[in-house]
Design a protein around this motif. Structure first.
Motif, PDB file in Angstrom:
ATOM      1  N   LYS A  22       0.811  -1.224   0.000  1.00  0.00           N
ATOM      2  CA  LYS A  22       0.000   0.000   0.000  1.00  0.00           C
ATOM      3  C   LYS A  22       0.845   1.276   0.000  1.00  0.00           C
ATOM      4  CE  LYS A  22      -0.630  -0.131   4.975  1.00  0.00           C
ATOM      5  NZ  LYS A  22      -1.589  -0.265   6.057  1.00  0.00           N
ATOM      6  N   ARG A  23       2.128   1.166   0.355  1.00  0.00           N
ATOM      7  CA  ARG A  23       3.004   2.339   0.351  1.00  0.00           C
ATOM      8  C   ARG A  23       3.498   2.685  -1.045  1.00  0.00           C
ATOM      9  NH1 ARG A  23       7.542  -0.043   3.965  1.00  0.00           N
ATOM     10  NH2 ARG A  23       6.917  -1.773   2.641  1.00  0.00           N
ATOM     11  N   GLY A  24       3.530   1.700  -1.942  1.00  0.00           N
ATOM     12  CA  GLY A  24       4.100   1.877  -3.270  1.00  0.00           C
ATOM     13  C   GLY A  24       4.936   0.658  -3.614  1.00  0.00           C
ATOM     14  N   TYR A  25       6.151   0.871  -4.099  1.00  0.00           N
ATOM     15  CA  TYR A  25       6.998  -0.270  -4.434  1.00  0.00           C
ATOM     16  C   TYR A  25       8.465   0.026  -4.152  1.00  0.00           C
ATOM     17  CZ  TYR A  25       8.365   1.899  -8.920  1.00  0.00           C
ATOM     18  OH  TYR A  25       8.861   2.734  -9.880  1.00  0.00           O
ATOM     19  N   PHE A  26       9.249  -1.047  -4.163  1.00  0.00           N
ATOM     20  CA  PHE A  26      10.703  -1.008  -4.032  1.00  0.00           C
ATOM     21  C   PHE A  26      11.261  -1.936  -5.097  1.00  0.00           C
ATOM     22  CE2 PHE A  26      14.658  -2.893  -2.621  1.00  0.00           C
ATOM     23  CZ  PHE A  26      15.396  -1.785  -2.227  1.00  0.00           C
ATOM     24  N   ALA A  27      12.368  -1.539  -5.725  1.00  0.00           N
ATOM     25  CA  ALA A  27      12.988  -2.398  -6.731  1.00  0.00           C
ATOM     26  C   ALA A  27      14.463  -2.054  -6.873  1.00  0.00           C
ATOM     27  CB  ALA A  27      12.294  -2.228  -8.078  1.00  0.00           C
ATOM     28  N   ARG A  28      15.250  -3.065  -7.201  1.00  0.00           N
ATOM     29  CA  ARG A  28      16.656  -2.821  -7.554  1.00  0.00           C
ATOM     30  C   ARG A  28      16.702  -2.424  -9.020  1.00  0.00           C
ATOM     31  NH1 ARG A  28      19.858  -7.872  -6.838  1.00  0.00           N
ATOM     32  NH2 ARG A  28      17.873  -8.771  -7.412  1.00  0.00           N
ATOM     33  N   THR A  29      17.453  -1.390  -9.338  1.00  0.00           N
ATOM     34  CA  THR A  29      17.606  -0.964 -10.725  1.00  0.00           C
ATOM     35  C   THR A  29      19.003  -1.286 -11.249  1.00  0.00           C
ATOM     36  OG1 THR A  29      18.244   1.270 -10.057  1.00  0.00           O
ATOM     37  CG2 THR A  29      15.898   0.866 -10.493  1.00  0.00           C
ATOM     38  N   MET A  30      19.920  -1.628 -10.362  1.00  0.00           N
ATOM     39  CA  MET A  30      21.272  -2.018 -10.761  1.00  0.00           C
ATOM     40  C   MET A  30      21.845  -2.887  -9.660  1.00  0.00           C
ATOM     41  SD  MET A  30      24.667  -2.038 -11.417  1.00  0.00           S
ATOM     42  CE  MET A  30      25.392  -1.143 -10.065  1.00  0.00           C
TER      43      MET A  30
END
Length: 182
Positions: free
Chosen positions: A22-30
């Protein structure tokens, strides 16, 4: 991250995989380890950002000549662009071929542009912001480019070019060159 080979040698379309709640998202980009597993350079020296206010703004086709050639990892942070790369490596089976990639603020794609490629993009939206990691520091004397409308490249831009710098509009045509491109 998902690593997708492109039709051009050594270029990759990389999708990050957001994990959200519900907060949004997290992701590795590198990730240095994952890049290394795929034989990709991950030692980036600088990060650049460009903002283009108007749809149809074209930047490029840019590259750095040896020995200051650079790898780029390009991502659209706001809006949408079509990114175009051209293989300039004479010993490559995809020499002078190009490929287009749509990068947007919502499709979670980024483009790994190898050393020896010219790079350009055109904005599909107003207020487009692009960020890219670069493996080498900028060296003005090594800067070069291709004219975006050079018929020898056969690039069909997906929208009309409405804004382009004088420098980008006047790079020499391939037929005018006497030295190797890269």
């Amino acid at each position: 991250m998902k690593f997708n080979q492109t039709s051009l040698n050594d270029a990759w379309l990389i999708e990050f995989e957001p994990r959200g709640d519900k907060r949004g998202y997290f992701a590795r980009t590198m990730c240095q380890e994952e890049f290394s597993t795929h034989g990709l350079i991950s030692d980036f020296q600088q990060q650049n950002t460009s903002f283009s206010a108007q749809r149809g703004t074209l930047r490029g086709l840019h590259y750095q000549r040896r020995p200051h050639a650079e790898v780029k990892l390009v991502r659209c942070l706001r809006g949408a662009i079509v990114d175009v790369i051209v293989d300039l490596r004479q010993d490559s089976s995809t020499y002078l071929q190009h490929q287009m990639f749509e990068l947007t603020d919502s499709n979670h794609r980024q483009l790994y542009v190898p050393s020896g490629f010219a790079h350009s993009f055109i904005t599909l939206t107003d207020d487009a912001e692009v960020s890219y990691l670069v493996s080498a520091s900028y060296h003005p004397e090594s800067e070069d480019g291709l004219r975006y409308c050079d018929e020898a490249l056969g690039i069909s831009w997906p929208t009309a070019v409405t804004v382009v710098s004088e420098k980008d509009a006047n790079w020499p045509l391939i037929s005018e060159r006497t030295e190797p491109l890269f």
